[in-house]
Structure formats: C-alpha cells, structure tokens
Design a protein around this motif. Structure first.
Motif, PDB file in Angstrom:
ATOM      1  N   THR A  34       0.838  -1.202   0.000  1.00  0.00           N
ATOM      2  CA  THR A  34       0.000   0.000   0.000  1.00  0.00           C
ATOM      3  C   THR A  34       0.869   1.246   0.000  1.00  0.00           C
ATOM      4  N   SER A  35       1.787   1.328   0.935  1.00  0.00           N
ATOM      5  CA  SER A  35       2.593   2.533   1.100  1.00  0.00           C
ATOM      6  C   SER A  35       3.840   2.182   1.893  1.00  0.00           C
ATOM      7  N   ILE A  36       4.991   2.598   1.397  1.00  0.00           N
ATOM      8  CA  ILE A  36       6.248   2.298   2.093  1.00  0.00           C
ATOM      9  C   ILE A  36       6.219   2.889   3.498  1.00  0.00           C
ATOM     10  N   ILE A  37       5.687   4.107   3.626  1.00  0.00           N
ATOM     11  CA  ILE A  37       5.686   4.757   4.945  1.00  0.00           C
ATOM     12  C   ILE A  37       4.779   3.994   5.918  1.00  0.00           C
ATOM     13  N   ASP A  38       3.590   3.578   5.455  1.00  0.00           N
ATOM     14  CA  ASP A  38       2.694   2.805   6.329  1.00  0.00           C
ATOM     15  C   ASP A  38       3.335   1.478   6.740  1.00  0.00           C
ATOM     16  N   PRO A 314      11.590   7.428   7.153  1.00  0.00           N
ATOM     17  CA  PRO A 314      10.195   7.628   7.552  1.00  0.00           C
ATOM     18  C   PRO A 314      10.033   7.856   9.063  1.00  0.00           C
TER      19      PRO A 314
ATOM     20  N   THR B  36       2.702   6.864  -4.873  1.00  0.00           N
ATOM     21  CA  THR B  36       2.438   6.727  -3.435  1.00  0.00           C
ATOM     22  C   THR B  36       3.358   7.632  -2.607  1.00  0.00           C
ATOM     23  N   ASP B  37       2.909   7.987  -1.418  1.00  0.00           N
ATOM     24  CA  ASP B  37       3.759   8.648  -0.420  1.00  0.00           C
ATOM     25  C   ASP B  37       4.684   9.719  -0.983  1.00  0.00           C
ATOM     26  N   VAL B  62       9.329   7.863  -1.417  1.00  0.00           N
ATOM     27  CA  VAL B  62      10.450   7.282  -0.691  1.00  0.00           C
ATOM     28  C   VAL B  62      11.370   6.560  -1.679  1.00  0.00           C
TER      29      VAL B  62
END
Lengths: 361, 125
Positions: A34-38, A314, B36-37, B62
């Motif tokens: 979904t998201s690298i940060i999540d 992050p 994303t992000d 990222v």
C-alpha cells in the motif's frame, strides 16, 4: 548469459494483496503493498511480515565443517553453541566483501547459512571450490520459502501461530514440530524472527502470520528500516573493493581466531586505521530524499565520494545516507553537503544507528 | 479512477486546468497512486520559460524521483508553496490543493490538443 527472472513461492499471495512487484536481485519481489511509509511504521510500532524467499540457504556439514568455515568467514564460528547464530562476512583474498551472511550451528558438525539472493551462485561457487573431502555443502535455496516477521509485537504473532513453541533467544535458531526453521534475527532493528518452511507450504504459513496480525511489507520498507539502523546492504554498502573494517564491521571480524581469507588486509587496516570509512550522514534541514550515487561534498566544495545508500527516513522524516569517505571526514559532527540535481544540501556526520528502536517490553 | 471532466491530460500524467491564459498543472490521481507517499516536491523558478515536454518540477516518493513535465509551452508565473511544505497534498488532493505550478501559456489553443478525461481514462486502463 540471459537468466530468467525467478518467482517467489509466495508470489500468488502478493498478487492477491495487490502488491507492486519489481525485479530485485534476479527475483520478482514486492516493493510495496500500500505505502512504504505505512509499512515502515507498522514494523516500528506493531508487526510487519516480509517475503525473504529470495535469500539463499546453504547447509555445510562434516567433521571439519567448523574449521573449514572458519577459514572462509570473518567471525569465529567456534564460539557458536548448537542453536546459536552469528553475523559474519565472506571475503576475497584482498579482504573485500563477497557477501555478508548469518551462520547458525544446527548440530555439532552442521551449519545453516543464510546468504544474499544476488550472491547465491557466486557464494556457492566460491565455497564449493574451496571445500575438502570432509565437508559437504548443499545449496537448498530453491527448497525454502522465507519470511521475516518483525516489530515490537512479533513475539505475540509468533505465540498465536505457535502456541506450543518458544522463540529462541536473540540470534538463536530452532526447528518447529512441523519442520520449519525459526531464527531470532532480522534486518529492521526491531525484535522479531525469520522463518523458513518448505517452499510448497509457504503461502499457508504466510496466511497464518497475516491472520495473527502481521502486516505485509515490501522491499521498500525493508530498505528504509535497515538503513535507519545503519545496516549495510551488499551491492550498495558492501563490495569486493571494500573491506569490513572500512565498512565499520570490524566487530564481526575475529582476527585472533587464526587465519582466514582476507585476514591480512583487515589486520593491517585495524593497526593503521582504514583510509576510508563508511560514514553515516544526516540532513540538517529539509531536502529531497538522498539516494545512492548522489555526490558527497565537503564544506569547502570538494567532492569526497558518493552515497552508497540514501533514503528519506520515515521515522525521522529527514534524509539519511551512508558514504565511503576519507577517514578525516568521518568524525561525528563533520559538516558535509549532499548534491542533488546540482544543488547542495547541508548534512553532518552522525553516529549509527540513525534511529534507536524503543526497547522491547 | 477520478479524472475530472473539466481538465485536460498529458500522456505523462499531468493535468491542466485552463482559466483565461493561465494553466494550472498538477499530476493525476492515477499518477499519485502509482507514486504513493509523495515526500518531496521540487518547484520550478517563477519566471522560467518552458516548452511542452520540458522537465519542470520533480515529485519524489520514498523510492523514486519522477520528473513532472510541462504539458504545454509557457512561462511559470506561480508555484504552490503548500506542496513544498506538505508534499502529501499531492496524494490527498491531486486536483485541488495538490496543484504544482501555473503557466502563462503561449497558445491556449494547444491545451485542446491534450487528452480529455475519457481519452486519458482509456490510456491508463
């Protein structure tokens, strides 16, 4: 040589989860779901699960296996009791890094080695060419599915999936009643374990860990998590032209144990001090994410080297990276600059790790 | 996928909103979802003249840095300081607060050569 891209035994599960798959080290692997940060945050605050089926597994056995491995690897394998593991490196004759790996003693004369995906063939060829009649070396990489379950609640996830088993202590290894291998190791700085099962059982185990609360995480988060800890990635931060002493990994080189391949260079560098050091850098202000190969520049404008790894952390929400720099520029607090698309961004040398995980309860 | 009908789209996933001779430019919902992000936006200098297809801004996640191209020729007359301060606006509101720069266009007629929402939807399907 044209080589086919390999598929993880867990690939079907990644597709169902909507992962973005990318080629990595010859494998088609999930970079994110979904998201690298999540995903990064899940590992720092709860529990994430990574597919590490691309990593290689060798079994070395025989009456002289320990002595033989000690001649090929930097750490002292004689210090391992049965069920214990250690981080270690395999070097070329000049002391440069072929690969970094974890070696576990699974029996008096048997060892389980976990090596990097990109290096499976090269490592095996290097070792096989140097073995003697009393040693057997098997490459079991294709037979195993691998998962890393990491984060402050990884222990709870383990207890849900294995109510009747006990996790081994840090760096330990054990075999479950069902024949899977559990290692108390990881690449994130968090508590957790790595898990290897026969390839065909992989998806069933993956689904059990997900049901127990682990969030699927891709290689993107794996990279940002390891870099926050200052852990090296072979191919970026380690290479045949760099030694473990230059990489700051002297702790894992047991010079006192006797001769091993590459020892001479390490001994000299330890005595004289290495001319270059893998140095941790952190932005002083906001800036574009630092990335591998960006130039590192001194305060007076001299190009000193380039980033081996870089990421926007992050956890810290600032740019971090590592670069091989002349030793005189590697002191904590040294002001440096990172060049991004022709612009210079202020950074300074910091101590590793960049981020300290909360102590586990 | 959300592609507002009043906008025009470039094959490289920028959108354009033309008001008079001023074109507001951002990246599509599809593009932000692929990236994303978004963690960093590098804005162009106000006053810079750009030709259609010129790399004009950079949006970074990222994992990767992506060039944002000028969908049409013109002069940069305004940039969005809010996406510099909070890059995640590109993800959360790509057609609103996540706009990136405004161009005073050379020739407003060129905007009609860009894709409409239906054609763009077909490109990304």
């Amino acid at each position: 040589m044209i080589s086919e891209i390999k598929s993880s035994p867990l690939e079907a599960a990644h597709v169902v989860l909507g992962a973005k798959l990318v080629p990595f080290a010859g494998w088609n692997m999930p970079v994110q779901y979904t998201s690298i940060i999540d995903e990064h945050t899940a590992v720092r605050t709860a529990c994430g699960i990574f597919d590490i089926s691309h990593m290689g597994q060798f079994i070395a056995s025989g009456p002289t296996a320990a002595a033989w491995l000690n001649g090929l690897l930097t750490n002292d394998i004689a210090k391992l009791g049965i069920g214990e593991g250690q981080y270690t490196l395999m070097l070329n004759e000049a002391g440069g890094v072929i690969d970094d790996l974890i070696a576990y003693r699974t029996g008096e004369t048997e060892f389980f080695l976990v090596v990097n995906a990109s290096m499976i063939d090269e490592d095996f060829a290097w070792m096989d060419a140097r073995k003697n009649a009393n040693v057997t070396l098997r490459n079991e990489s294709a037979q195993w599915a691998g998962m890393a379950i990491q984060g402050p609640t990884a222990v709870e996830v383990f207890a849900k999936v294995f109510p009747d088993e006990t996790l081994p202590p840090r760096n330990g290894i054990m075999t479950t009643a069902a024949g899977a291998v559990v290692c108390r190791t990881g690449y994130t700085g968090e508590d957790g374990f790595e898990f290897f099962s026969p390839a065909a059982e992989g998806i069933a185990w993956w689904d059990k860990f997900l049901a127990a609360g682990a969030k699927p995480c891709g290689l993107g988060a794996r990279d940002s998590l390891r870099l926050e800890m200052g852990y090296p990635l072979n191919g970026n931060d380690l290479s045949p032209e760099r030694t473990p002493v230059e990489a700051g990994l002297g702790f894992f080189c047991a010079l006192e144990k006797g001769d091993f391949i590459g020892r001479e260079t390490l001994a000299r560098q330890k005595t004289d001090g290495p001319a270059v050091k893998l140095t941790a850098l952190r932005y002083l202000d906001k800036g574009p994410p630092p990335r591998a190969h960006y130039p590192v520049v001194s305060a007076d404008g001299t190009v000193l080297g380039e980033l081996a790894s870089g990421v926007l952390s992050p956890s810290l929400m600032t740019g971090i990276g590592m670069a091989y720099l002349p030793a005189e520029f590697s002191k904590i607090g040294t002001p440096l600059q990172i060049e991004v698309r022709g612009r210079l961004f202020s950074a300074e040398v910091v101590k590793k790790p960049f981020y300290k995980p909360a102590p586990s309860a | 996928m959300n592609n507002p009908a009043d906008l025009r789209y470039a094959t490289s996933h920028e959108w354009v909103r033309l008001e008079g001779e001023i074109a507001t430019v951002g990246i599509s919902d599809h593009a932000q979802e692929e990236l994303t992000d978004v963690v960093f936006v590098e804005l162009p200098a106000v006053g810079r003249a750009v030709d259609a297809g010129d790399p004009t801004a950079v949006v970074e996640s990222v994992k990767a840095a992506s060039d944002i191209y000028a969908p049409i020729s013109g002069e940069v007359v305004e940039v969005n300081p809010e996406v510099e301060a909070d890059p995640s606006l590109v993800n959360t509101d790509p057609y609103g607060k996540g706009w990136i720069f405004k161009l005073k266009v050379k020739d407003a007629a060129h905007v009609s050569k860009l894709m409409d929402a239906a054609a763009y939807a077909a490109q990304i399907s």
